[in-house]
Scaffold this motif. Sequence first.
Motif, short mmCIF file in Angstrom:
data_model
loop_
_atom_site.label_atom_id
_atom_site.label_comp_id
_atom_site.label_asym_id
_atom_site.label_seq_id
_atom_site.Cartn_x
_atom_site.Cartn_y
_atom_site.Cartn_z
N LYS A 57 0.85 -1.24 -0.16
CA LYS A 57 0.09 -0.03 0.02
C LYS A 57 0.82 1.33 0.11
CE LYS A 57 -3.66 2.23 2.59
NZ LYS A 57 -4.18 2.42 4.00
N PRO A 58 0.67 2.31 -0.95
CA PRO A 58 1.48 3.53 -0.87
C PRO A 58 1.28 4.22 0.46
CG PRO A 58 0.06 3.29 -2.84
CD PRO A 58 -0.39 2.26 -1.85
N GLY A 69 10.60 5.02 -5.11
CA GLY A 69 9.30 5.90 -4.96
C GLY A 69 9.15 6.89 -5.81
N ASP A 70 8.00 7.82 -5.27
CA ASP A 70 8.07 8.82 -6.23
C ASP A 70 8.82 10.16 -5.59
OD1 ASP A 70 6.68 7.92 -8.49
OD2 ASP A 70 4.59 7.81 -7.30
N GLN A 87 6.75 9.36 -1.98
CA GLN A 87 5.64 8.20 -1.84
C GLN A 87 6.32 6.98 -2.30
OE1 GLN A 87 1.33 8.01 -3.48
NE2 GLN A 87 2.84 7.24 -5.09
N PRO A 145 5.36 2.82 -2.38
CA PRO A 145 6.24 2.61 -3.90
C PRO A 145 5.65 3.67 -4.77
CG PRO A 145 4.46 0.86 -3.87
CD PRO A 145 4.38 1.60 -2.46
N ALA A 146 6.38 3.58 -6.01
CA ALA A 146 6.04 4.53 -6.99
C ALA A 146 4.50 4.26 -7.64
CB ALA A 146 7.05 4.46 -8.10
N THR A 147 3.95 5.45 -7.75
CA THR A 147 2.74 4.98 -8.36
C THR A 147 2.32 6.00 -9.59
OG1 THR A 147 1.24 6.51 -6.72
CG2 THR A 147 1.43 4.17 -6.28
N HIS A 148 3.09 7.08 -9.69
CA HIS A 148 2.99 8.15 -10.96
C HIS A 148 3.90 8.30 -11.77
CE1 HIS A 148 0.35 9.35 -7.14
NE2 HIS A 148 -0.55 9.91 -8.20
N GLU A 149 3.56 8.70 -12.92
CA GLU A 149 4.67 9.17 -13.70
C GLU A 149 4.43 10.69 -14.06
OE1 GLU A 149 5.64 8.86 -18.64
OE2 GLU A 149 5.28 6.85 -17.49
#
Length: 165
Positions: A2-3, A122-123, A138, A140-144
């Motif tokens: 979970k982020p 992460g991000d 954040q 783990p990474a979830t965005h680009e």
Amino acid sequence: MKPRAFTLKHPGTLRAIITPCDISQAFDKRFCSDPHPPMKRFKGLWDTGASASMISEKVVKELDLHPIRQIETHHAQGTTMSNLYYINIVIPNGIEIINIEASEGKLHDFDMLIGMDVIALGDFALTHKNEQTVFSFQIPATHEYDFVKQIKHEEEGKAHKKKRK
């Protein structure tokens, strides 16, 4: 996973990102029922120019760390042989990162250099707007994040609105 994330805001332009960082000997509770080794609070500098994390002699002594081996480290003053340790860290908002390899080095005004080995998990975002620095991380990474695409999308949206008028 979970982020988990944290955000820090600072008035003005921040020249260095330093956050609290709890450090302990490496420990993975999934594989061991022993009590978690004690954690101590130190100051961590976030450094996107460092490929790996580093800890000070103060951290080594206060946590009674024992090196796993020696490695060659490269820095602005040249190359040095340094002790390497496994550690766990907890960064703001209780984000725990286990079994990090950290070399020992000379650090000033902070006790841990948080390098790209951690940042790349992460991000990482750093912005300066309205005379304020905002740092957010954040894992783990979830965005680009792509500012070129964002600007293009906003410009296309404005052009589309003009056509409809």
